[in-house]
Design a protein around this motif. Structure first.
Motif, mmCIF file in Angstrom:
data_model
loop_
_atom_site.group_PDB
_atom_site.id
_atom_site.type_symbol
_atom_site.label_atom_id
_atom_site.label_comp_id
_atom_site.label_asym_id
_atom_site.label_seq_id
_atom_site.Cartn_x
_atom_site.Cartn_y
_atom_site.Cartn_z
ATOM 1 N N LYS A 30 -7.509 -14.951 -9.540
ATOM 2 C CA LYS A 30 -7.390 -14.045 -8.390
ATOM 3 C C LYS A 30 -6.233 -13.081 -8.579
ATOM 4 O O LYS A 30 -6.359 -11.890 -8.359
ATOM 5 N N HIS A 31 -5.100 -13.636 -8.958
ATOM 6 C CA HIS A 31 -3.946 -12.754 -9.126
ATOM 7 C C HIS A 31 -4.202 -11.732 -10.213
ATOM 8 O O HIS A 31 -3.839 -10.579 -10.087
ATOM 9 N N TYR A 33 -6.976 -10.433 -11.124
ATOM 10 C CA TYR A 33 -7.841 -9.385 -10.593
ATOM 11 C C TYR A 33 -7.096 -8.474 -9.638
ATOM 12 O O TYR A 33 -7.200 -7.252 -9.696
ATOM 13 N N ALA A 34 -6.354 -9.120 -8.744
ATOM 14 C CA ALA A 34 -5.646 -8.323 -7.744
ATOM 15 C C ALA A 34 -4.702 -7.350 -8.420
ATOM 16 O O ALA A 34 -4.670 -6.161 -8.086
ATOM 17 N N TRP A 35 -3.977 -7.849 -9.401
ATOM 18 C CA TRP A 35 -3.039 -6.966 -10.074
ATOM 19 C C TRP A 35 -3.757 -5.849 -10.809
ATOM 20 O O TRP A 35 -3.328 -4.705 -10.779
ATOM 21 N N MET A 37 -6.486 -4.552 -10.009
ATOM 22 C CA MET A 37 -7.043 -3.595 -9.065
ATOM 23 C C MET A 37 -5.992 -2.667 -8.481
ATOM 24 O O MET A 37 -6.282 -1.527 -8.146
ATOM 25 N N VAL A 38 -4.770 -3.157 -8.311
ATOM 26 C CA VAL A 38 -3.756 -2.280 -7.730
ATOM 27 C C VAL A 38 -2.945 -1.557 -8.803
ATOM 28 O O VAL A 38 -2.221 -0.620 -8.499
ATOM 29 N N PRO A 40 -3.411 0.688 -11.270
ATOM 30 C CA PRO A 40 -3.389 2.152 -11.445
ATOM 31 C C PRO A 40 -2.590 2.848 -10.348
ATOM 32 O O PRO A 40 -1.792 3.751 -10.632
ATOM 33 N N VAL A 41 -2.787 2.398 -9.125
ATOM 34 C CA VAL A 41 -2.073 3.030 -8.015
ATOM 35 C C VAL A 41 -0.577 2.772 -8.142
ATOM 36 O O VAL A 41 0.249 3.676 -7.954
ATOM 37 N N VAL A 42 -0.228 1.549 -8.517
ATOM 38 C CA VAL A 42 1.191 1.226 -8.647
ATOM 39 C C VAL A 42 1.829 2.090 -9.725
ATOM 40 O O VAL A 42 2.923 2.633 -9.532
ATOM 41 N N VAL A 44 0.849 5.079 -10.864
ATOM 42 C CA VAL A 44 0.962 6.479 -10.454
ATOM 43 C C VAL A 44 2.076 6.645 -9.426
ATOM 44 O O VAL A 44 2.890 7.568 -9.510
ATOM 45 N N LEU A 45 2.150 5.727 -8.474
ATOM 46 C CA LEU A 45 3.208 5.838 -7.469
ATOM 47 C C LEU A 45 4.574 5.662 -8.108
ATOM 48 O O LEU A 45 5.535 6.354 -7.751
ATOM 49 N N VAL A 47 5.459 6.387 -11.168
ATOM 50 C CA VAL A 47 5.832 7.549 -11.973
ATOM 51 C C VAL A 47 6.099 8.768 -11.097
ATOM 52 O O VAL A 47 7.073 9.482 -11.298
#
Lengths: 338, 283
Positions: A30-31, A33-35, A37-38, A40-42, A44-45, A47
């Motif tokens: 689960k972790h 997958y969760a990581w 999934m987030v 790309p956003v993390v 970009v934010l 950078v």
């Protein structure tokens, strides 16, 4: 980062194959997958938001501008080679100088802009919320043409902000604007809207209210529709008046939505750049600037002053952070988990 | 006020009049400015700038044909469509995956991430421009569309992820469990089961990301340098010279810019209320 919970023991089995994976293994998956999934956003934010933030905080303690950013001054010699020597006026660490200059009013009008920003934010958010709530309450009733009203009332949201700014600037035009025509029609002298600080601010506030009510209305309407209708029916049987129903059912039921949209609305309005920038352009003489537009002009007109813009950025962010912390604490005290 | 009997479906004529009157007035205010710009765009320049106001005067489409044929408008329009479409597609995907992860998995860093989303909303764009410009320059993206798309994603995704997270929260987890029993991995569960159920929220996300990209001026003016790469929002600023704005072309251009946003709005509006709801309730 997720290896803390990883279980090293089980042999690597193809995912999803093993009949009943252990709890640890499942949580590891689960972790993972969760990581993923987030991630790309993390990235970009990190950078594009957090790196600039930390760089900005650092720059606010220097005197970097467009003029002194190069470390070396290079001149091309006749032979074609370049001769470089150290820039004597290279930017350097200046400690709290920028903050002192901003806060003492040596550069810009920090306190006046802050005052204007507070007025601007408070009036806009109060009107957004009040009008949004009123319209949502009306739209929440069964009636004819409800869908049509809803579409028309949400329409301003679909208009790009710079077009709205232009439309209202056009309406408040001193010579041929609709606003002055309407005033003359009822026998009032035309107003030169952008010649006075308060009328100028008024035009921007009207524009922003027009722009922002739909979001509030839609969010609150959505919130109202999650309130079970049995509550209203029960209240009616008990003989509660419309006002009582509104106060004791609608308002409490809307609390979670309201808290979120008021916080978001406050942050958005505080930083609302295009409206002031395009509608009033700070007229008259910069008196209708809010913090973000004032800072932009102070830092970027003429030689771009990167350190000054960073200083303003840090100050604006601090104000908003302090506000959110207090806001959250106020909610906590009332037992709201947010 | 206060009729004692259940009368929510039958209201007195006076009340009905008040209700509809208020809503009609509000609707007029809502569409008024746009309608006025639309009417003005059909007038020649001298009629727009005259102090005598009429609804129609010497109706003409000349402003439109000027904007469409004598300026780079079509090119800017295309650029805007490309930027907005990519921002929308990528924005929906990343907002949804992030929102889903935050909604379903209790992973380390989940709460900080939610706080980060809120904090990103506090950064004034005007201040971020310069550092982001530096980064884009280092990545060689200045004067390219990816620069704009990435920058717009940083504006739109945090809010959309937040909103979608709220909507996913309202979808029962029993569906995920059923899908998992059927052998779906977490991503398949998300993609095939949960995302289709979140259509209203996805529609709002689409609307929001599109609008963010469609109307943004500040980043566009900082990152794009050549005329054929301008987006509409920035290109139009060229009609606003400091002292003599060309109102007639501006009005026509404003109408043309608003139309695509209106189309997207038309498809999204049915979902706006339900889509935004859960996002608002479950901050």
């Amino acid at each position: 980062m997720t290896t803390v919970t990883a279980d090293p023991a089980p042999a690597p089995a193809p995912p999803g194959r093993s009949a009943r994976p252990s709890w640890l293994r499942r949580s590891w998956e689960k972790h993972w997958y969760a990581w993923a999934m987030v991630l790309p956003v993390v990235i970009v934010l990190a950078v594009l938001i957090f790196y600039p933030l930390f760089r900005g905080i650092w720059l606010s303690f220097t005197n970097l501008t467009e003029a002194n950013q190069v470390a070396e001054i290079c001149t091309r010699s006749i032979t074609g080679g370049e001769v470089c020597k150290d820039n004597p006026n290279k930017w350097e660490f200046v400690g709290l100088d920028n903050y002192l200059r901003v806060l003492t009013g040596e550069v810009g009008e920090f306190w006046q802009w802050t005052g204007t920003t507070l007025i601007w934010t408070f009036v806009c958010v109060a009107c957004h919320f009040g009008l949004g709530l009123g319209l949502a309450t009306m739209l929440n009733r069964p009636m004819r043409a409800r869908g049509l009203y809803r579409v028309l009332l949400v329409l301003p949201w679909a208009v790009p902000a710079f077009v709205s700014a232009f439309a209202w600037k056009f309406i408040f035009n001193e010579r041929f604007g609709l606003a002055n025509a309407a005033l003359s029609a009822v026998g009032i002298d035309p107003v030169s809207w952008f010649a006075d600080r308060w009328t100028s601010l008024f035009t921007a506030i009207v524009t922003n209210i027009w722009l922002g009510v739909p979001f509030m209305m839609v969010a609150l309407l959505g919130g109202m529709q999650t309130i079970p209708s049995e509550l209203y029916e029960a209240a009616e049987i008990d003989g509660a008046s419309a006002w009582q129903r509104f106060r004791s059912i609608t308002l409490p039921g809307l609390r979670p939505v309201s808290m979120t949209v008021i916080l978001l609305g406050t942050i958005w309005t505080f930083n609302m750049f295009p409206i002031i920038f395009l509608v009033t352009e700070g007229q008259p003489a910069g008196q209708s600037e809010i913090l973000v537009t004032g800072a932009y002009r102070a830092a970027f007109e003429g030689i771009r002053n990167y350190s000054l813009s960073a200083t303003y950025g840090v100050l604006i962010l601090s104000i908003l952070l302090v506000f959110s912390v207090f806001y959250r604490q106020a909610l906590r005290k009332q037992g709201e988990v947010w | 006020m206060g009729p004692k009997r259940p009368g929510r479906n039958r209201r007195s004529p006076v009340k009905s009049l008040l209700l509809h009157g208020t809503l009609i007035l509000a609707s007029l205010i809502a569409i008024g400015p746009i309608a006025w710009v639309l009417l003005s765009s059909l007038k020649p320049g001298y009629a727009i700038q005259s102090s005598e106001l009429t609804l129609f005067r010497d109706t003409t489409l000349a402003n439109y044909s000027y904007v469409l044929t004598s300026t780079n408008f079509p090119r800017w329009f295309l650029n805007s469509v490309i930027v907005a479409a990519f921002t929308m597609a990528i924005g929906i995907f990343f907002s949804a995956t992030t929102g889903y992860a935050v909604s379903r998995f209790n992973f380390p860093g989940r709460r900080p991430l939610m706080m980060v989303f809120l904090v990103t909303q506090m950064f004034p764009v005007a201040i971020l421009i310069v550092p982001i410009y530096t980064i884009m320059a280092r990545l060689g993206l200045i004067n390219t569309m990816p620069a704009l798309i990435i920058a717009y994603l940083t504006i739109a995704v945090p809010f959309c992820a937040w909103m979608l997270k709220g909507y996913f929260d309202s979808i029962p987890t029993s569906l995920d469990e059923a899908a998992a029993l059927d052998g779906c991995g977490p991503f398949a569960t998300f993609w095939k089961v949960v995302l289709p159920l979140a259509r209203p929220a996805v529609a709002v996300t689409a609307f929001y990301t599109f609008l963010t990209a469609w109307g943004e001026v500040a980043y566009a003016s900082a990152f794009i340098q050549t005329d054929n790469r301008f987006t509409l929002a920035y290109g139009l600023q060229q009609f606003v010279p400091q002292f003599n704005p060309q109102w007639e072309y501006l009005t026509a251009a404003a109408v043309l810019v608003t139309l695509p946003a209106g189309v997207v709005f038309f498809f999204a509006q049915r979902h706006l209320v339900s889509g935004l709801t859960a996002g608002g309730t479950k901050g």
